[in-house]
Scaffold this motif. Structure first.
Motif, mmCIF file in Angstrom:
data_model
loop_
_atom_site.group_PDB
_atom_site.id
_atom_site.type_symbol
_atom_site.label_atom_id
_atom_site.label_comp_id
_atom_site.label_asym_id
_atom_site.label_seq_id
_atom_site.Cartn_x
_atom_site.Cartn_y
_atom_site.Cartn_z
ATOM 1 N N ILE A 3 0.864 -1.181 0.000
ATOM 2 C CA ILE A 3 0.000 0.000 0.000
ATOM 3 C C ILE A 3 0.902 1.233 0.000
ATOM 4 O O ILE A 3 1.842 1.325 0.786
ATOM 5 C CB ILE A 3 -0.907 0.009 1.237
ATOM 6 N N VAL A 4 0.612 2.158 -0.897
ATOM 7 C CA VAL A 4 1.392 3.392 -0.996
ATOM 8 C C VAL A 4 0.692 4.465 -0.169
ATOM 9 O O VAL A 4 -0.483 4.752 -0.372
ATOM 10 C CB VAL A 4 1.540 3.843 -2.465
ATOM 11 N N ARG A 5 1.409 5.042 0.772
ATOM 12 C CA ARG A 5 0.875 6.067 1.678
ATOM 13 C C ARG A 5 1.436 7.458 1.376
ATOM 14 O O ARG A 5 1.510 8.312 2.254
ATOM 15 C CB ARG A 5 1.209 5.704 3.129
ATOM 16 N N LEU A 6 1.842 7.673 0.132
ATOM 17 C CA LEU A 6 2.427 8.961 -0.239
ATOM 18 C C LEU A 6 1.457 10.107 0.012
ATOM 19 O O LEU A 6 1.866 11.174 0.481
ATOM 20 C CB LEU A 6 2.855 8.944 -1.711
ATOM 21 N N ASP A 7 0.176 9.895 -0.248
ATOM 22 C CA ASP A 7 -0.803 10.957 -0.035
ATOM 23 C C ASP A 7 -0.860 11.384 1.423
ATOM 24 O O ASP A 7 -0.960 12.575 1.737
ATOM 25 C CB ASP A 7 -2.184 10.549 -0.535
ATOM 26 N N ARG A 8 -0.743 10.430 2.331
ATOM 27 C CA ARG A 8 -0.778 10.736 3.765
ATOM 28 C C ARG A 8 0.449 11.556 4.178
ATOM 29 O O ARG A 8 0.335 12.535 4.923
ATOM 30 C CB ARG A 8 -0.851 9.442 4.568
ATOM 31 N N VAL A 9 1.623 11.152 3.677
ATOM 32 C CA VAL A 9 2.858 11.871 4.030
ATOM 33 C C VAL A 9 2.825 13.286 3.444
ATOM 34 O O VAL A 9 3.218 14.248 4.110
ATOM 35 C CB VAL A 9 4.103 11.084 3.571
ATOM 36 N N LEU A 10 2.340 13.413 2.209
ATOM 37 C CA LEU A 10 2.226 14.742 1.607
ATOM 38 C C LEU A 10 1.278 15.621 2.424
ATOM 39 O O LEU A 10 1.574 16.795 2.656
ATOM 40 C CB LEU A 10 1.710 14.628 0.166
ATOM 41 N N ALA A 11 0.161 15.068 2.857
ATOM 42 C CA ALA A 11 -0.795 15.836 3.656
ATOM 43 C C ALA A 11 -0.180 16.250 4.988
ATOM 44 O O ALA A 11 -0.355 17.395 5.428
ATOM 45 C CB ALA A 11 -2.060 15.020 3.890
ATOM 46 N N ASP A 12 0.560 15.334 5.629
ATOM 47 C CA ASP A 12 1.227 15.655 6.899
ATOM 48 C C ASP A 12 2.215 16.797 6.732
ATOM 49 O O ASP A 12 2.381 17.631 7.630
ATOM 50 C CB ASP A 12 1.956 14.438 7.459
ATOM 51 N N ARG A 13 2.898 16.826 5.565
ATOM 52 C CA ARG A 13 3.908 17.861 5.313
ATOM 53 C C ARG A 13 3.299 19.111 4.676
ATOM 54 O O ARG A 13 4.004 20.070 4.408
ATOM 55 C CB ARG A 13 5.004 17.323 4.379
ATOM 56 N N LYS A 14 1.985 19.045 4.363
ATOM 57 C CA LYS A 14 1.293 20.146 3.684
ATOM 58 C C LYS A 14 2.003 20.525 2.391
ATOM 59 O O LYS A 14 2.193 21.712 2.072
ATOM 60 C CB LYS A 14 1.149 21.349 4.611
ATOM 61 N N MET A 15 2.394 19.504 1.637
ATOM 62 C CA MET A 15 3.096 19.722 0.376
ATOM 63 C C MET A 15 2.224 19.205 -0.775
ATOM 64 O O MET A 15 1.825 18.057 -0.769
ATOM 65 C CB MET A 15 4.445 18.999 0.363
ATOM 66 N N PRO A 16 1.949 20.054 -1.764
ATOM 67 C CA PRO A 16 1.205 19.582 -2.925
ATOM 68 C C PRO A 16 2.060 18.658 -3.789
ATOM 69 O O PRO A 16 3.295 18.750 -3.806
ATOM 70 C CB PRO A 16 0.850 20.851 -3.692
#
Length: 71
Positions: A3-16
């Motif tokens: 499972i790829v959790r890139l969206d979660r990490v991006l959201a945590d970092r507030k990075m588009p």
């Protein structure tokens, strides 16, 4: 299954996603495919660049889940 959790990490970092794509030199289409789990492989160099840009570990982005919940 991976499972790829890139969206979660991006959201945590507030990075588009577009900013990450620009920062690491990977197309937004490729990152979007990775984020949605539509890829079969990821290069270590790409994973390395993502982890550097997001200040995270590969395990923050990728997670293993057994296909059979009983496993």
């Amino acid at each position: 299954m991976i499972i790829v959790r890139l969206d979660r990490v991006l959201a945590d970092r507030k990075m588009p996603l577009g900013k990450l794509a620009d920062e690491i030199g990977v197309s937004i289409v490729n990152l979007s495919n990775l984020k949605t789990g539509k890829v079969k492989a990821v290069r270590f160099s790409t994973l390395d660049a993502i982890c550097k840009a997001l200040d995270c570990q590969p395990g923050d982005i990728l997670e293993y889940a057994p296909d059979d919940p009983a496993e």
